[in-house]
Design a protein around this motif. Structure first.
Motif, PDB file in Angstrom:
ATOM      1  N   GLN A 137       1.026  -0.872  -0.056  1.00 61.26           N
ATOM      2  CA  GLN A 137      -0.290  -0.281  -0.102  1.00 61.26           C
ATOM      3  C   GLN A 137       1.083   1.219   0.142  1.00 61.26           C
ATOM      4  O   GLN A 137       0.590   1.855  -0.741  1.00 61.26           O
ATOM      5  CB  GLN A 137      -0.734   0.304   1.585  1.00 61.26           C
ATOM      6  CG  GLN A 137      -2.025  -0.711   1.142  1.00 61.26           C
ATOM      7  CD  GLN A 137      -3.034  -0.833   2.859  1.00 61.26           C
ATOM      8  OE1 GLN A 137      -2.751  -0.146   3.415  1.00 61.26           O
ATOM      9  NE2 GLN A 137      -3.627  -1.738   2.426  1.00 61.26           N
ATOM     10  N   LEU A 138       1.898   1.251   0.871  1.00 60.63           N
ATOM     11  CA  LEU A 138       2.654   2.239   0.561  1.00 60.63           C
ATOM     12  C   LEU A 138       3.444   3.013  -0.084  1.00 60.63           C
ATOM     13  O   LEU A 138       4.267   3.858  -0.297  1.00 60.63           O
ATOM     14  CB  LEU A 138       3.442   2.280   1.621  1.00 60.63           C
ATOM     15  CG  LEU A 138       2.426   2.229   3.901  1.00 60.63           C
ATOM     16  CD1 LEU A 138       3.755   2.219   4.903  1.00 60.63           C
ATOM     17  CD2 LEU A 138       2.197   3.707   4.261  1.00 60.63           C
ATOM     18  N   ALA A 139       3.960   1.730  -0.990  1.00 58.95           N
ATOM     19  CA  ALA A 139       5.005   1.853  -2.168  1.00 58.95           C
ATOM     20  C   ALA A 139       4.009   2.316  -3.597  1.00 58.95           C
ATOM     21  O   ALA A 139       5.233   2.091  -4.276  1.00 58.95           O
ATOM     22  CB  ALA A 139       5.549   0.535  -2.496  1.00 58.95           C
ATOM     23  N   LYS A 140       2.273   2.956  -3.405  1.00 64.85           N
ATOM     24  CA  LYS A 140       2.109   2.883  -4.189  1.00 64.85           C
ATOM     25  C   LYS A 140       2.375   4.160  -4.452  1.00 64.85           C
ATOM     26  O   LYS A 140       2.196   5.143  -5.515  1.00 64.85           O
ATOM     27  CB  LYS A 140       0.312   2.789  -4.066  1.00 64.85           C
ATOM     28  CG  LYS A 140       0.047   1.727  -4.158  1.00 64.85           C
ATOM     29  CD  LYS A 140      -1.805   1.242  -3.870  1.00 64.85           C
ATOM     30  CE  LYS A 140      -1.818   0.212  -4.330  1.00 64.85           C
ATOM     31  NZ  LYS A 140      -2.799  -0.350  -4.127  1.00 64.85           N
ATOM     32  N   LYS A 141       2.699   4.570  -3.316  1.00 67.93           N
ATOM     33  CA  LYS A 141       3.306   6.524  -3.169  1.00 67.93           C
ATOM     34  C   LYS A 141       4.727   6.955  -2.897  1.00 67.93           C
ATOM     35  O   LYS A 141       5.041   7.696  -2.569  1.00 67.93           O
ATOM     36  CB  LYS A 141       2.496   7.456  -2.621  1.00 67.93           C
ATOM     37  CG  LYS A 141       0.779   6.922  -3.250  1.00 67.93           C
ATOM     38  CD  LYS A 141      -0.023   8.216  -1.771  1.00 67.93           C
ATOM     39  CE  LYS A 141      -1.718   8.143  -2.449  1.00 67.93           C
ATOM     40  NZ  LYS A 141      -2.531   8.384  -0.937  1.00 67.93           N
TER      41      LYS A 141
END
Length: 277
Positions: free
Chosen positions: A250-254
């Motif tokens: 999830q965090l790696a999307k941004k």
């Protein structure tokens, strides 16, 4: 045949908290590690144990790490590992002991490991991570027979413990050694595999944004927190492995890089979203 670890494990394990809960409901985690030079590792593991919902967390570490720990995590209690006799009753009363993050491999570290092994007993979960695995292999120590032992090696650490070269670490070979050791083995890689209950489970999440120091320490602390509070211990290990990578995804999307403490800080919201009614 490997089974896949998917989001279905989350609602199987993470329960809505009953109204009459108190801190004792969610277990006691004691973490042993963090030499003078590697304090960050035990702090990251402690963060993960607290943020994943363990009721009481005590960090047994070198005195030089106390101020930093409490800057990051006022919720954790602290015991100086140079006064190990003060830690002994806490370790004996713990639901889960996590040992290894930042422990080091010197003589003091080996003594701490041996004394912790001697205290571990039936009914407890013992999570062995990081340099504790190297000590276990190099010193040819025997795992304690009482607790549920959970090993969390990366592939080189697993090579040391199992004797299986990285190129030969097939699911079948890994499972055979995990069975011999009578342990759950969480073998960390691009697609982490977990050997438990005579079955190999493959994680379906994970991102190259996780390739940074402290990821394994965070996972060890999460396994500590999950197994402290949820009744099905093997399933709790699988849920911690999945949640660790799912939050990172999830965090790696941004973000180009995901930092370990960010996974811990995301845990309360993530677990709230995936609790069973």
């Amino acid at each position: 045949m490997m089974k896949k670890i998917t989001d279905k494990i989350l609602t199987k394990v993470i329960r809505q908290r009953p109204a009459d809960s108190f801190k004792g409901t969610y277990g006691k985690v004691a973490l042993v590690g963090g030499s003078q030079n590697f304090g960050g590792a035990i702090i990251m593991a402690s963060l993960a144990a607290v943020y994943s919902g363990a009721g009481l967390v005590t960090t047994v570490s070198d005195s030089t790490n106390q101020t930093s720990l409490h800057d990051w995590l006022p919720e954790a209690m602290f015991v100086d590992n140079n006064q190990f006799e003060m830690a002994e009753p806490i370790l004996s009363a713990a639901t889960v002991i996590v040992i290894g993050p930042g422990l080091g491999t010197d003589e003091k570290a080996r003594t701490l490991l041996e004394r912790t092994f001697a205290l571990a007993k039936p009914g407890q979960v013992l999570v062995i991570d990081g340099s504790a695995l190297t000590l276990l292999a190099n010193s040819k120590l025997t795992l304690p027979s009482g607790p549920l032992n959970v090993l969390t090696p990366h592939q080189m650490e697993w090579q040391r413990v199992s004797g299986i070269k990285i190129a030969d670490q097939t699911p079948e070979a890994n499972l055979a050694v995990a069975n011999q050791l009578n342990a759950i083995a969480v073998i960390k890689s691009h697609r982490t595999q977990v050997c438990l209950n005579n079955q190999v489970y493959e994680n379906t999440g994970g991102t190259p944004a996780q390739a940074t120091g402290g990821m394994g320490d965070t996972l060890a602390g999460m396994i500590g927190g999950f197994t402290a509070q949820f009744a099905d211990k093997p399933a709790a290990v699988l849920a911690a492995v999945y949640a660790h990578s799912a939050i990172a995804d999830q965090l790696a999307k941004k973000q180009y890089v995901v930092l370990p403490h960010q996974i811990s800080e995301s845990l309360p919201e993530f677990m709230h979203a995936h609790q069973a009614n």
